[in-house]
Design a protein around this motif. Structure first.
Motif, PDB file in Angstrom:
ATOM      1  N   GLU A  21       0.843  -1.210   0.000  1.00 44.01           N
ATOM      2  CA  GLU A  21       0.000   0.000   0.000  1.00 44.01           C
ATOM      3  C   GLU A  21       0.874   1.256   0.000  1.00 44.01           C
ATOM      4  N   GLU A  22       1.944   1.218   0.767  1.00 47.06           N
ATOM      5  CA  GLU A  22       2.844   2.384   0.801  1.00 47.06           C
ATOM      6  C   GLU A  22       3.510   2.593  -0.551  1.00 47.06           C
ATOM      7  N   LEU A  23       3.915   1.480  -1.208  1.00 46.98           N
ATOM      8  CA  LEU A  23       4.530   1.602  -2.543  1.00 46.98           C
ATOM      9  C   LEU A  23       3.534   2.158  -3.551  1.00 46.98           C
ATOM     10  N   ALA A  24       2.267   1.758  -3.393  1.00 48.23           N
ATOM     11  CA  ALA A  24       1.222   2.197  -4.332  1.00 48.23           C
ATOM     12  C   ALA A  24       0.989   3.705  -4.246  1.00 48.23           C
ATOM     13  N   ARG A  25       1.473   4.313  -3.173  1.00 49.87           N
ATOM     14  CA  ARG A  25       1.368   5.773  -3.079  1.00 49.87           C
ATOM     15  C   ARG A  25       2.522   6.449  -3.824  1.00 49.87           C
ATOM     16  N   ARG A  26       3.585   5.653  -4.150  1.00 50.95           N
ATOM     17  CA  ARG A  26       4.755   6.229  -4.831  1.00 50.95           C
ATOM     18  C   ARG A  26       4.750   5.943  -6.327  1.00 50.95           C
ATOM     19  N   VAL A  27       4.299   4.731  -6.727  1.00 48.49           N
ATOM     20  CA  VAL A  27       4.250   4.376  -8.150  1.00 48.49           C
ATOM     21  C   VAL A  27       2.876   3.825  -8.486  1.00 48.49           C
ATOM     22  N   ASP A  28       2.580   3.732  -9.788  1.00 48.12           N
ATOM     23  CA  ASP A  28       1.259   3.280 -10.243  1.00 48.12           C
ATOM     24  C   ASP A  28       1.166   1.757 -10.130  1.00 48.12           C
ATOM     25  N   THR A  29       0.860   1.278  -8.930  1.00 51.64           N
ATOM     26  CA  THR A  29       0.719  -0.159  -8.693  1.00 51.64           C
ATOM     27  C   THR A  29      -0.360  -0.359  -7.639  1.00 51.64           C
ATOM     28  N   SER A  30      -0.581  -1.623  -7.268  1.00 52.26           N
ATOM     29  CA  SER A  30      -1.602  -1.891  -6.241  1.00 52.26           C
ATOM     30  C   SER A  30      -1.205  -3.147  -5.462  1.00 52.26           C
ATOM     31  N   ASP A  31      -1.731  -3.244  -4.254  1.00 48.74           N
ATOM     32  CA  ASP A  31      -1.493  -4.452  -3.444  1.00 48.74           C
ATOM     33  C   ASP A  31      -1.999  -5.676  -4.201  1.00 48.74           C
ATOM     34  N   GLU A  32      -3.131  -5.523  -4.864  1.00 48.63           N
ATOM     35  CA  GLU A  32      -3.740  -6.643  -5.596  1.00 48.63           C
ATOM     36  C   GLU A  32      -2.802  -7.129  -6.712  1.00 48.63           C
ATOM     37  N   TRP A  33      -2.246  -6.199  -7.495  1.00 48.50           N
ATOM     38  CA  TRP A  33      -1.351  -6.582  -8.608  1.00 48.50           C
ATOM     39  C   TRP A  33      -0.119  -7.301  -8.061  1.00 48.50           C
ATOM     40  N   ILE A  34       0.504  -6.709  -7.040  1.00 41.91           N
ATOM     41  CA  ILE A  34       1.755  -7.283  -6.521  1.00 41.91           C
ATOM     42  C   ILE A  34       1.487  -8.648  -5.880  1.00 41.91           C
ATOM     43  N   THR A  35       0.400  -8.742  -5.111  1.00 40.69           N
ATOM     44  CA  THR A  35       0.116  -9.991  -4.398  1.00 40.69           C
ATOM     45  C   THR A  35      -0.198 -11.128  -5.365  1.00 40.69           C
ATOM     46  N   THR A  36      -1.044 -10.860  -6.350  1.00 38.37           N
ATOM     47  CA  THR A  36      -1.426 -11.960  -7.250  1.00 38.37           C
ATOM     48  C   THR A  36      -0.252 -12.386  -8.141  1.00 38.37           C
ATOM     49  N   ARG A  37       0.600 -11.442  -8.551  1.00 41.14           N
ATOM     50  CA  ARG A  37       1.713 -11.794  -9.443  1.00 41.14           C
ATOM     51  C   ARG A  37       2.891 -12.416  -8.698  1.00 41.14           C
ATOM     52  N   THR A  38       3.082 -12.024  -7.413  1.00 42.16           N
ATOM     53  CA  THR A  38       4.334 -12.406  -6.741  1.00 42.16           C
ATOM     54  C   THR A  38       4.168 -13.020  -5.348  1.00 42.16           C
ATOM     55  N   GLY A  39       3.052 -12.777  -4.685  1.00 41.08           N
ATOM     56  CA  GLY A  39       2.879 -13.223  -3.293  1.00 41.08           C
ATOM     57  C   GLY A  39       3.478 -12.256  -2.280  1.00 41.08           C
ATOM     58  N   ILE A  40       4.104 -11.177  -2.765  1.00 43.67           N
ATOM     59  CA  ILE A  40       4.768 -10.220  -1.855  1.00 43.67           C
ATOM     60  C   ILE A  40       3.732  -9.264  -1.236  1.00 43.67           C
ATOM     61  N   LYS A  41       3.852  -9.053   0.090  1.00 48.99           N
ATOM     62  CA  LYS A  41       2.987  -8.085   0.780  1.00 48.99           C
ATOM     63  C   LYS A  41       3.812  -6.912   1.339  1.00 48.99           C
ATOM     64  N   ALA A  42       5.068  -7.200   1.694  1.00 51.03           N
ATOM     65  CA  ALA A  42       5.918  -6.163   2.297  1.00 51.03           C
ATOM     66  C   ALA A  42       7.379  -6.507   2.080  1.00 51.03           C
ATOM     67  N   ARG A  43       8.235  -5.525   2.337  1.00 52.08           N
ATOM     68  CA  ARG A  43       9.682  -5.727   2.234  1.00 52.08           C
ATOM     69  C   ARG A  43      10.345  -4.798   3.256  1.00 52.08           C
ATOM     70  N   HIS A  44      11.589  -5.137   3.642  1.00 50.67           N
ATOM     71  CA  HIS A  44      12.353  -4.287   4.567  1.00 50.67           C
ATOM     72  C   HIS A  44      13.408  -3.529   3.766  1.00 50.67           C
ATOM     73  N   ILE A  45      13.598  -2.270   4.117  1.00 50.38           N
ATOM     74  CA  ILE A  45      14.538  -1.415   3.376  1.00 50.38           C
ATOM     75  C   ILE A  45      15.578  -0.864   4.345  1.00 50.38           C
ATOM     76  N   ALA A  46      16.846  -0.988   3.955  1.00 53.25           N
ATOM     77  CA  ALA A  46      17.947  -0.528   4.814  1.00 53.25           C
ATOM     78  C   ALA A  46      17.896   0.985   5.011  1.00 53.25           C
ATOM     79  N   ALA A  47      18.277   1.419   6.219  1.00 51.10           N
ATOM     80  CA  ALA A  47      18.388   2.855   6.494  1.00 51.10           C
ATOM     81  C   ALA A  47      19.574   3.411   5.707  1.00 51.10           C
ATOM     82  N   GLU A  48      19.585   4.746   5.556  1.00 54.01           N
ATOM     83  CA  GLU A  48      20.619   5.369   4.727  1.00 54.01           C
ATOM     84  C   GLU A  48      22.038   4.987   5.171  1.00 54.01           C
ATOM     85  N   HIS A  49      22.224   4.880   6.487  1.00 57.83           N
ATOM     86  CA  HIS A  49      23.576   4.600   6.999  1.00 57.83           C
ATOM     87  C   HIS A  49      23.918   3.105   6.934  1.00 57.83           C
ATOM     88  N   GLU A  50      22.932   2.246   6.690  1.00 57.27           N
ATOM     89  CA  GLU A  50      23.174   0.795   6.738  1.00 57.27           C
ATOM     90  C   GLU A  50      23.709   0.283   5.412  1.00 57.27           C
TER      91      GLU A  50
END
Ligand code: ACO
Length: 319
Positions: A21-50
């Motif tokens: 849902e957060e990604l869908a606010r940045r690019v033209d996508t949707s939870d439905e598209w990502i979930t049905t195509r890949t099974g992905i619901k979320a991901r972790h992103i490293a902090a700038e210093h990491e």
């Protein structure tokens, strides 16, 4: 001859969790598209210093603790990564320094999403030949750094993380058999072309992918290499307790499981929460399955991964 046995595992995910849902606010996508195509619901992103080495170091500390081994006892460090901290030196030497040790060989293995299987197979060869007794094998990647965050075709698929395994020389079977392959003819399916030359970065530093081409190639080769490992080891698919696959896409994983005749209950699946963490995905899944009590001592695991190169491989392990 000694066997390489898993003595301990550990993993690390950056704190920041980004949902579909957060990604869908940045690019033209949707939870439905990502979930049905890949099974992905979320991901972790490293902090700038990491950096990749920070993730790798955190996972390594947990694996060493789990194995009950001091960093100073390790006589081989291999880091599988496609997103090293620097052009050189190897991220493995940076992890070595962060662990406060020195002297033992430390190097990176670059086989992208197949990196962890490649690194484990390499450490296995060191242990079997007597060149190492206790190896630290880490898969760590920060693919968020090579994403074009405006490209919806790729940015929804990846996440950051690290997983680590301590392998020790043992009289008991551990890594039973492994098989590695590569075919450079498939370079165009998946790559990040950038290189440092003449004081500048040449070529795009963002990941490029032919999604459908990758999908078809991955499904075909993962089935074939799993068959090869079983056949050469003299095992059958019924003897596999857990499939611990590279977590790129639930549909690719399901296809491999179906080919092997394994029910969904025998798959360690983390792609929904981690997305594709490249070389980190197998050890992250392995650690999750061990820590939640599903994977138990004496059970047989099939690990398999495929990625850019193309490079791929599979490994049968008695935990
Ligand atoms: N949100 C919404 N729509 C999207 C998105 C998105 N995030 N991404 C692409 N689309 C659109 C496309 O623009 C296209 O629209 P169009 O028909 O109007 O042109 C439509 O969706 C279909 O695009 P396809 O690429 O045909 O979609 P496909 O069904 O093949 O799914 C996917 C794409 C998920 C990438 C799939 O091909 C796949 O899983 N491939 C494997 C890739 C992979 O796992 N790579 C990881 C690296 S390699 C490894 O680790 C194994």
């Amino acid at each position: 001859m000694k066997h390489a046995k898993i003595l301990g595992t550990g993993s690390y995910l950056p704190a920041q969790r980004v949902t579909n849902e957060e990604l869908a606010r940045r690019v033209d996508t949707s939870d439905e598209w990502i979930t049905t195509r890949t099974g992905i619901k979320a991901r972790h992103i490293a902090a700038e210093h990491e950096k990749t080495s920070d993730l790798a170091h955190a996972a390594a500390l947990r694996a060493l603790d789990d194995a009950g081994i001091a960093a100073g006892e390790i006589d081989l460090i291999i880091v599988a990564t496609a997103t090293p901290d620097m052009q050189f030196p190897a991220t493995a030497t940076i992890v070595q320094q962060k662990l406060g040790v020195s002297g033992c060989p430390a190097f990176d293995v670059q086989a992208v999403c197949a990196g962890f299987v490649y690194a484990m197979a390499t450490a296995n060869a060191y242990i079997k030949s007597g060149m190492a007794k206790k190896a630290l094998v880490i898969g760590a990647d920060t693919f968020s750094r090579i994403m074009d965050w405006s490209d919806r075709r790729t940015c929804v698929l990846f996440g950051d993380g690290a997983g680590a395994v301590v392998l020790g020389a043992s009289d008991e079977a551990g890594i039973i058999h492994s098989k590695l392959h590569a075919d450079g003819n498939y370079l165009s399916l998946l790559n990040t072309p950038a290189q440092i030359a003449d004081g500048a970065i040449c070529g795009t530093p963002f990941l490029q992918m032919d999604g459908q081409g990758v999908f078809k190639f991955a499904v075909k080769q993962l089935a074939a290499v799993a068959d090869e490992v079983l056949q050469e080891a003299g095992y059958t698919a019924e003897q596999i307790d857990w499939l611990v696959p590279h977590q790129a896409n639930k549909r690719i994983i399901d296809a491999t499981a179906k080919h092997l005749g394994l029910p969904e209950e025998k798959i360690i699946l983390t792609v929904q929460e981690h997305a594709n963490t490249s070389a980190a995905s197998i050890p992250l899944a392995l650690d999750a399955g061990i820590k939640d009590g599903r994977i138990r001592r004496g059970q047989h695991l099939m690990m398999e991964g495929i990625g850019g190169g193309f490079a791929w491989g599979a490994m049968l392990v008695r935990y």
